[in-house]
Scaffold this motif. Structure first.
Motif, PDB file in Angstrom:
ATOM      1  N   TYR A 100      -0.981  -4.950   0.384  1.00  0.00           N
ATOM      2  CA  TYR A 100      -2.131  -4.049   0.352  1.00  0.00           C
ATOM      3  C   TYR A 100      -3.394  -4.829  -0.014  1.00  0.00           C
ATOM      4  CZ  TYR A 100      -4.783   0.183  -0.908  1.00  0.00           C
ATOM      5  OH  TYR A 100      -5.711   1.179  -0.995  1.00  0.00           O
ATOM      6  N   GLU A 103      -4.498  -6.896   2.899  1.00  0.00           N
ATOM      7  CA  GLU A 103      -5.195  -6.128   3.941  1.00  0.00           C
ATOM      8  C   GLU A 103      -6.604  -5.766   3.510  1.00  0.00           C
ATOM      9  OE1 GLU A 103      -3.160  -2.846   5.801  1.00  0.00           O
ATOM     10  OE2 GLU A 103      -1.235  -3.848   5.464  1.00  0.00           O
ATOM     11  N   LEU A 104      -6.745  -5.414   2.242  1.00  0.00           N
ATOM     12  CA  LEU A 104      -8.093  -5.089   1.763  1.00  0.00           C
ATOM     13  C   LEU A 104      -8.988  -6.318   1.842  1.00  0.00           C
ATOM     14  CD1 LEU A 104      -7.326  -2.838  -1.335  1.00  0.00           C
ATOM     15  CD2 LEU A 104      -8.198  -2.133   0.886  1.00  0.00           C
ATOM     16  N   TYR A 109      -2.982  -9.975   9.861  1.00  0.00           N
ATOM     17  CA  TYR A 109      -1.640  -9.449   9.606  1.00  0.00           C
ATOM     18  C   TYR A 109      -0.581 -10.545   9.690  1.00  0.00           C
ATOM     19  CZ  TYR A 109      -3.382  -4.686   9.811  1.00  0.00           C
ATOM     20  OH  TYR A 109      -4.047  -3.544   9.557  1.00  0.00           O
TER      21      TYR A 109
ATOM     22  N   ILE B 287       6.700  10.538  12.263  1.00  0.00           N
ATOM     23  CA  ILE B 287       5.668  10.273  11.253  1.00  0.00           C
ATOM     24  C   ILE B 287       6.305   9.797   9.959  1.00  0.00           C
ATOM     25  CG2 ILE B 287       3.888  11.340   9.826  1.00  0.00           C
ATOM     26  CD1 ILE B 287       3.308  13.184  12.229  1.00  0.00           C
ATOM     27  N   PHE B 288       7.394  10.481   9.583  1.00  0.00           N
ATOM     28  CA  PHE B 288       8.083  10.070   8.360  1.00  0.00           C
ATOM     29  C   PHE B 288       8.626   8.654   8.485  1.00  0.00           C
ATOM     30  CE2 PHE B 288       8.150  14.364   6.656  1.00  0.00           C
ATOM     31  CZ  PHE B 288       8.065  14.085   5.304  1.00  0.00           C
ATOM     32  N   LEU B 291       5.533   6.202   8.590  1.00  0.00           N
ATOM     33  CA  LEU B 291       4.675   6.115   7.420  1.00  0.00           C
ATOM     34  C   LEU B 291       5.432   6.046   6.102  1.00  0.00           C
ATOM     35  CD1 LEU B 291       1.834   8.570   8.421  1.00  0.00           C
ATOM     36  CD2 LEU B 291       1.811   6.096   8.443  1.00  0.00           C
ATOM     37  N   GLY B 292       6.623   6.605   6.084  1.00  0.00           N
ATOM     38  CA  GLY B 292       7.347   6.612   4.824  1.00  0.00           C
ATOM     39  C   GLY B 292       7.741   5.218   4.404  1.00  0.00           C
ATOM     40  N   ARG B 293       7.876   5.020   3.089  1.00  0.00           N
ATOM     41  CA  ARG B 293       8.237   3.714   2.569  1.00  0.00           C
ATOM     42  C   ARG B 293       9.682   3.768   2.155  1.00  0.00           C
ATOM     43  NH1 ARG B 293       3.304   2.363   0.109  1.00  0.00           N
ATOM     44  NH2 ARG B 293       3.687   4.060  -1.309  1.00  0.00           N
ATOM     45  N   ARG B 294      10.430   2.809   2.545  1.00  0.00           N
ATOM     46  CA  ARG B 294      11.838   2.842   2.138  1.00  0.00           C
ATOM     47  C   ARG B 294      12.076   1.840   1.048  1.00  0.00           C
ATOM     48  NH1 ARG B 294      12.019   6.915   4.892  1.00  0.00           N
ATOM     49  NH2 ARG B 294      11.243   7.517   2.913  1.00  0.00           N
TER      50      ARG B 294
ATOM     51  N   SER C   3     -11.250  -1.542   5.770  1.00  0.00           N
ATOM     52  CA  SER C   3     -10.782  -1.219   4.425  1.00  0.00           C
ATOM     53  C   SER C   3     -10.508   0.283   4.296  1.00  0.00           C
ATOM     54  CB  SER C   3     -11.789  -1.675   3.386  1.00  0.00           C
ATOM     55  OG  SER C   3     -13.035  -1.082   3.638  1.00  0.00           O
ATOM     56  N   THR C   6      -7.258   0.752   5.833  1.00  0.00           N
ATOM     57  CA  THR C   6      -6.171   0.246   4.998  1.00  0.00           C
ATOM     58  C   THR C   6      -5.843   1.241   3.888  1.00  0.00           C
ATOM     59  OG1 THR C   6      -6.913  -1.994   5.444  1.00  0.00           O
ATOM     60  CG2 THR C   6      -5.453  -1.692   3.576  1.00  0.00           C
ATOM     61  N   VAL C   7      -6.906   1.716   3.221  1.00  0.00           N
ATOM     62  CA  VAL C   7      -6.679   2.705   2.157  1.00  0.00           C
ATOM     63  C   VAL C   7      -6.033   3.953   2.752  1.00  0.00           C
ATOM     64  CG1 VAL C   7      -7.798   4.173   0.455  1.00  0.00           C
ATOM     65  CG2 VAL C   7      -8.614   1.853   0.799  1.00  0.00           C
ATOM     66  N   ARG C   9      -4.201   4.265   5.415  1.00  0.00           N
ATOM     67  CA  ARG C   9      -2.796   4.095   5.776  1.00  0.00           C
ATOM     68  C   ARG C   9      -1.905   4.065   4.546  1.00  0.00           C
ATOM     69  NH1 ARG C   9      -3.096   0.096   9.371  1.00  0.00           N
ATOM     70  NH2 ARG C   9      -2.227  -1.326   7.833  1.00  0.00           N
ATOM     71  N   LYS C  10      -2.417   3.396   3.518  1.00  0.00           N
ATOM     72  CA  LYS C  10      -1.597   3.349   2.305  1.00  0.00           C
ATOM     73  C   LYS C  10      -1.426   4.734   1.720  1.00  0.00           C
ATOM     74  CE  LYS C  10      -1.396   2.521  -2.446  1.00  0.00           C
ATOM     75  NZ  LYS C  10      -1.833   3.800  -2.939  1.00  0.00           N
ATOM     76  N   LEU C  12      -1.539   7.587   3.282  1.00  0.00           N
ATOM     77  CA  LEU C  12      -0.612   8.346   4.135  1.00  0.00           C
ATOM     78  C   LEU C  12       0.824   7.970   3.810  1.00  0.00           C
ATOM     79  CD1 LEU C  12      -1.999   8.514   7.763  1.00  0.00           C
ATOM     80  CD2 LEU C  12      -1.669  10.355   6.146  1.00  0.00           C
ATOM     81  N   THR C  13       1.043   6.669   3.678  1.00  0.00           N
ATOM     82  CA  THR C  13       2.384   6.201   3.329  1.00  0.00           C
ATOM     83  C   THR C  13       2.819   6.799   2.002  1.00  0.00           C
ATOM     84  OG1 THR C  13       1.852   4.171   4.453  1.00  0.00           O
ATOM     85  CG2 THR C  13       3.779   4.138   3.054  1.00  0.00           C
ATOM     86  N   ASP C  14       1.881   6.819   1.055  1.00  0.00           N
ATOM     87  CA  ASP C  14       2.215   7.413  -0.237  1.00  0.00           C
ATOM     88  C   ASP C  14       2.645   8.860  -0.066  1.00  0.00           C
ATOM     89  OD1 ASP C  14       1.765   5.186  -1.636  1.00  0.00           O
ATOM     90  OD2 ASP C  14      -0.140   5.792  -2.525  1.00  0.00           O
ATOM     91  N   PHE C  16       3.869  10.351   2.570  1.00  0.00           N
ATOM     92  CA  PHE C  16       5.131  10.542   3.275  1.00  0.00           C
ATOM     93  C   PHE C  16       6.307   9.882   2.570  1.00  0.00           C
ATOM     94  CE2 PHE C  16       2.187  11.906   6.401  1.00  0.00           C
ATOM     95  CZ  PHE C  16       2.862  12.920   7.047  1.00  0.00           C
ATOM     96  N   SER C  17       6.036   9.256   1.409  1.00  0.00           N
ATOM     97  CA  SER C  17       7.153   8.728   0.644  1.00  0.00           C
ATOM     98  C   SER C  17       7.345   9.507  -0.643  1.00  0.00           C
ATOM     99  CB  SER C  17       6.914   7.261   0.285  1.00  0.00           C
ATOM    100  OG  SER C  17       6.391   6.577   1.388  1.00  0.00           O
ATOM    101  N   PHE C  21       5.363  15.659  -1.825  1.00  0.00           N
ATOM    102  CA  PHE C  21       4.983  16.047  -0.476  1.00  0.00           C
ATOM    103  C   PHE C  21       6.170  16.630   0.281  1.00  0.00           C
ATOM    104  CE2 PHE C  21       5.013  14.821   4.012  1.00  0.00           C
ATOM    105  CZ  PHE C  21       3.980  15.636   4.454  1.00  0.00           C
ATOM    106  N   ILE C  22       7.318  16.009   0.126  1.00  0.00           N
ATOM    107  CA  ILE C  22       8.498  16.510   0.854  1.00  0.00           C
ATOM    108  C   ILE C  22       8.861  17.908   0.361  1.00  0.00           C
ATOM    109  CG2 ILE C  22      10.960  16.092   1.230  1.00  0.00           C
ATOM    110  CD1 ILE C  22      10.193  13.075   1.195  1.00  0.00           C
ATOM    111  N   ILE C 125      -1.172  17.821   9.423  1.00  0.00           N
ATOM    112  CA  ILE C 125       0.192  17.686   9.943  1.00  0.00           C
ATOM    113  C   ILE C 125       1.051  18.846   9.458  1.00  0.00           C
ATOM    114  CG2 ILE C 125       2.295  16.303   9.775  1.00  0.00           C
ATOM    115  CD1 ILE C 125       0.496  13.816   9.822  1.00  0.00           C
TER     116      ILE C 125
END
Ligand SMILES: Nc1ncnc2c1ncn2[C@@H]1O[C@H](COP(=O)(O)OP(=O)(O)O)[C@@H](O)[C@H]1O
Ligand SMILES: [Mg+2]
Lengths: 310, 294, 315
Positions: A100, A103-104, A109, B287-288, B291-294, C3, C6-7, C9-10, C12-14, C16-17, C21-22, C125
């Motif tokens: 992270y 990337e910032l 990549y 999407i999951f 985007l999801g982190r494993r 940037s 990047t923020v 995407r991070k 979003l990842t947060d 969906f993990s 949220f689930i 979504i």
């Protein structure tokens, strides 16, 4: 050598209280500079201003020629910062956290995995790459912090309280890493700490900060002189007999800066170890030397004066 | 072993005793009864008569014919009569005392006793309209006494019709916005021809139901006619079950039929619906995964 | 720009993990699917075969026990918004991540913009997927395709839901900026929501009854009472939201909800409950929609300004 950080007349007020006042600072490229001072002295405030994360109330600050206030982005591109209470995203692995950051920093990549690997190797965390940060100890987090700033290949690293909350062994390993990085990569370090005794030994130069004022700056062994009007040694001499004559003779000695007298105890402040001269003088008189001792007092005194009160 | 055989022995003795005793007690009463019968003798004139207020009853085929008969007996001794009936082929007659459910084949009457009977007659097989005479006979053969009553069941012509579906099933499936053909059958189950049968429906709002022949001139008795109904639910009909009531009516007879009509989801929309569901589920899953982190 | 991405995407990842949220997504799906089940049970009774808007009824019909989809979604959107925003900044600050991230060569607003966009995306979504899921199930079950107008109405509905959720998210994000503790910021947001949803109706009712008592009131007074109550309720975004979605999804008669005066004064016997055209429906609720969007923008702008001027150091 070229200066990498130059501040002129830098001040910061918080609601009328001066956190930093009229600071003139210059840090040379390639040195390890220690900004020392007790809690609340203004160290963190200075660091934030250097990085452009806080605006100065007055004065200017430049990092490698860029104005920290107006060109903060350029400053942050070359300067790494490890904040006082460093934190990572606990649910992410060490690798993900560093990615992270990479990337910032606009790193390509394709180069990111290589950079992460290299940075983790330097701090010895390669095995913990896939581990989530939640499981890291405090020392590991601090080391991960170093890896984090190395990602951007910094010219300058500003490290706020690098040894805070760590036990001596871990703290020393952090400091060793700093020295190594300074030597091998030529990275300039600016360390801030209130733990003078831990930090001073690795700093080429230190600045002593008290209540927002830089009260002394220089190499550790020169500092005492600056702070206490010279003199690096204090020699205490106790004699029995006539003291007047001896006092006169002492005053005539070269290198003596100041002499204090209390009853038949002398306190001689001087730049050189004058013990043999002193014993010679006393031997030439009727008096008898009953006790003599010497101390190399500078750091001790600084510590007592500025750091001990908390 | 000894105890057991002792028990059996005593049981056999007890049974033999009971048997012997019962023979001893039964004998005299049997002898007595024989004596009584021999004594009976009569010389008083006896008479039995029927009175029928309504000797002729009209009804349609399929219904039963009910008569009322009053019986009276004169004499000085109670007498038992056999009760019989005679009817044309295929008929069955039930004779019951009024307000009772038992069907009788003999009756014991006291002197001067009057009784009223209910007689119901019904054909058990299909019979033509017409007059059907029925005889009711009460007789005592011992003294040669007999009474006969004549009643007549008149079957009038019956009008009955049955509206049914050709397949016999009362449900069908249709597609909305389309003409869906469905064959109905009108059966004349009456005994006479039915004329001018008109068909009508009660349909859900917006539905169109037409018949290829919505005014049938005549159907002979026992005959049937097929009618094709065209059912057209409106274009936007929610899929599911609907009730469609169909009526056939003429002056004399009528019948109706409730048809359960299932409107099917047009296949294309069914598939589009499933497609959308799949796309959403797969989309969210992707999407999951991305985007999801494993 | 990278940037922000990047923020974004991070974040979003947060989302969906994260478990929260689930759980939220699961809740929304369960509620949405049970409401479509109920509406499918009742849709035929509510449909006179000739009414043009059968498809929309999937979203608006309620059962005896379970409320309709729009009732569920009006309840869930604020909760989702609040949960998405309440710890956006203060948790980063507390954990010591904010200073570290801000010392990277990025503009300060990248953080808040990225978080905001990720929140909106995730919200969209959730809402869009459940609406499409219901549409798919509905299409499969009732076999009546939506008309073009119905599709448009559904899209407007989705947009309004997203804006409404964005409003709640920016509001709680604002609290996450001005309040140090996440517990404080979530409690404040929830308190505001409860006030608007539970207490404001009680207060409005009480005021209306004080101004125009309902005992022995004439018909005109009853209308007056209702109008007063309604105007007070209008100060709540949740009222504006329910007005706009009802008008959009119930083309025939939904707008009476927002015009009590006209409803009361009109001679009902002569009035046909004919549906409004899409344009007319939109015009009816345009002010409501604009206010919801404006509130969302204002909350975000205030958050933005405060964040940009704030000390970033961990406290
Ligand atoms: N955000 C702030 N608002 C008001 N005063 C502050 C703020 N941040 C720091 N200060 C004050 O500025 C002074 C210097 O603080 P700091 O730079 O954190 O000291 P140090 O890092 O040397 O411990 C302290 O007195 C502190 O109370
Ligand atoms: Mg500090």
């Amino acid at each position: 050598m070229e200066d990498i950080i130059i501040s002129k007349n830098l001040s910061k007020n918080y609601n009328g209280n001066k956190a930093v006042s009229n600071l003139d600072l210059s840090i040379k490229k390639g040195e390890i500079y220690g900004l020392l001072g007790p809690n609340g002295a203004g160290k963190s405030t200075i660091i934030l201003m250097i990085l452009g994360l806080t605006e100065p109330s007055s004065g200017t600050i430049n990092v490698a020629g860029f104005n920290s206030t107006r060109e903060a982005l350029k400053v942050k591109r070359i300067a790494g910062y490890l904040p006082e209470k460093i934190g990572f995203y606990e649910d992410m692995t060490a690798e993900q956290n560093l990615a992270y950051t990479a990337e910032l920093n606009n790193i390509k990549y394709s180069e990111i995995p290589k950079k992460i690997e290299k940075a983790l190797k330097i701090v010895g965390l390669v095995e913990n790459k896939k581990q989530i940060v939640k499981q890291f100890s405090k020392g590991m987090k601090q080391r991960l912090g170093i890896a984090d700033v190395l990602i951007k290949d910094p010219e300058l690293v500003i490290f706020d309280e690098p040894t805070e909350g760590l036990d001596v062994k871990v703290a020393n390993s952090i400091l060793d890493t700093i020295i190594k990085l300074n030597k091998e990569k030529g990275i300039t370090f600016m360390l801030s700490s209130h733990q003078l005794n831990l930090i001073q030994k690795i700093c080429h130069r230190v600045g002593i900060l008290s209540n927002g004022n830089l009260i002394g700056e220089g190499k550790i062994d020169e500092l005492g002189r600056k702070l206490f009007g010279g003199g690096r040694f204090i020699i205490e001499v106790e004699i029995s007999g006539d003291t007047k004559e001896i006092l006169n003779k002492f005053s005539n000695l070269k290198d003596v800066i100041d002499i204090g007298k209390e009853g038949n105890v002398f306190q001689i402040i001087c730049n050189k170890d004058l013990r043999s001269e002193i014993s010679k003088i006393i031997a030439n008189t009727e008096s008898i030397l009953t006790r003599m001792n010497i101390k190399d007092y500078a750091l001790e005194e600084i510590y007592l004066k500025y750091f001990k009160e908390e | 072993m000894k105890v057991k055989s002792k028990r059996i022995k005593s049981a056999v003795i007890a049974i033999l005793c009971v048997f012997a005793l019962s023979i001893i007690f039964a004998m005299p009463s049997a002898i007595l009864a024989q004596e009584e019968e021999a004594e009976t003798e009569t010389d008083v004139p006896e008479e039995i008569s029927f009175d029928i207020p309504y000797p002729e009853v009209k009804a349609k085929f399929g219904e039963s014919f009910n008569f009322k008969v009053d019986v009276s007996y004169k004499g000085d001794e109670p007498l038992t009569f056999d009760v019989n009936w005679e009817a044309p082929e295929g008929w069955y007659v039930r004779i019951k005392p009024s307000y009772q459910e038992t069907e009788i084949s003999a009756v014991k009457l006291d002197p001067g006793q009057e009784e009223s009977w209910e007689i119901s007659a019904a054909p058990q097989v299909k019979v033509e309209p017409g007059d059907y005479p029925i005889k009711i006979i009460a007789s005592n053969e011992d003294i040669g006494l007999e009474a006969t009553a004549e009643i007549t069941a008149v079957i009038t012509a019956s009008y009955d019709m049955d509206l049914a579906t050709k397949t016999g099933r009362l449900n069908t499936e249709v597609t909305s916005g389309k003409d869906n053909k469905y064959t109905l059958v009108v059966n004349n189950t009456g005994t006479d021809s039915i004329e001018n049968i008109s068909l009508s429906t009660q349909e859900p709002e917006g539905w169109l139901v037409n018949f290829d022949n919505d005014d049938i001139e005549t159907i002979e008795s026992g005959d049937k006619k097929e009618i094709v109904a065209t059912i057209k639910p409106p274009e936007k009909t929610v899929a599911g079950d609907y009730v469609l009531t169909l009526n056939a009516s003429s002056e004399n007879a009528q019948d109706s039929l409730e048809l359960r009509v299932t409107v099917l989801t047009p296949t294309i929309w069914g598939w589009v619906g499933i497609g959308i569901i799949v796309i959403v589920i797969v989309g969210v899953a992707i999407i999951f995964a991305r985007l999801g982190r494993r | 720009m990278r940037s922000i991405l990047t923020v974004y995407r991070k974040e979003l990842t947060d989302y969906f993990s994260s478990k929260k949220f689930i759980i939220l997504l699961g809740l929304v799906y369960v509620a949405g699917l049970s409401s479509v089940y109920v509406s499918l049970q009742n849709i035929r009774d509510a449909t006179s075969g000739l009414d043009g808007f059968i498809f929309l009824k999937l979203f608006t019909i309620s059962g005896d026990i379970l409320p309709s989809f729009i009732t569920f979604i009006s309840l869930f959107i604020p909760i989702i918004g609040i949960i998405f925003g309440f710890d956006a900044i203060n948790s980063e600050r507390r954990s010591g991540n904010l200073s570290r991230v801000m010392s990277q060569p990025i503009f300060r607003d990248s953080i808040i913009n990225g978080k905001f966009l990720a929140g909106i995306t995730t919200l969209s979504i959730i809402i869009a997927s459940i609406v499409f899921l219901i549409s798919g199930i509905g299409l499969r079950s009732i076999g009546v395709p939506p008309s073009a107008e119905e599709i448009l109405r559904i899209f407007f509905f989705i947009f309004i839901c997203i804006f409404y959720g964005t409003f709640w998210m920016s509001l709680s994000m604002l609290f996450s900026i001005i309040m140090e503790k996440t517990a404080t910021s979530i409690l404040t947001s929830i308190a505001i929501w409860l006030f608007l949803v539970i207490f404001l109706p009680i207060i409005a009712n009480a005021i209306a009854n004080t101004v125009v008592p309902l005992e022995n009131a004439s018909a005109a007074d009853q209308v007056k009472n209702y109008v007063i109550e309604h105007n007070i309720l209008r100060s709540s975004p949740s009222t504006l939201f329910s007005e706009s979605i009802t008008t959009l999804l119930v083309p025939a008669g939904g707008h009476f909800l927002i015009n009590p005066q006209s409803f009361a004064s009109a001679d009902l016997s002569k009035m046909l409950l004919s549906p409004l055209s899409l344009g007319q429906s939109l015009i009816q609720v345009w002010p409501q929609i604009i206010v919801i969007i404006a509130l969302a923008i204002i909350c975000f702008a205030v958050s933005y300004v405060i964040f940009m001027r704030q000390e970033i150091r961990a406290t």
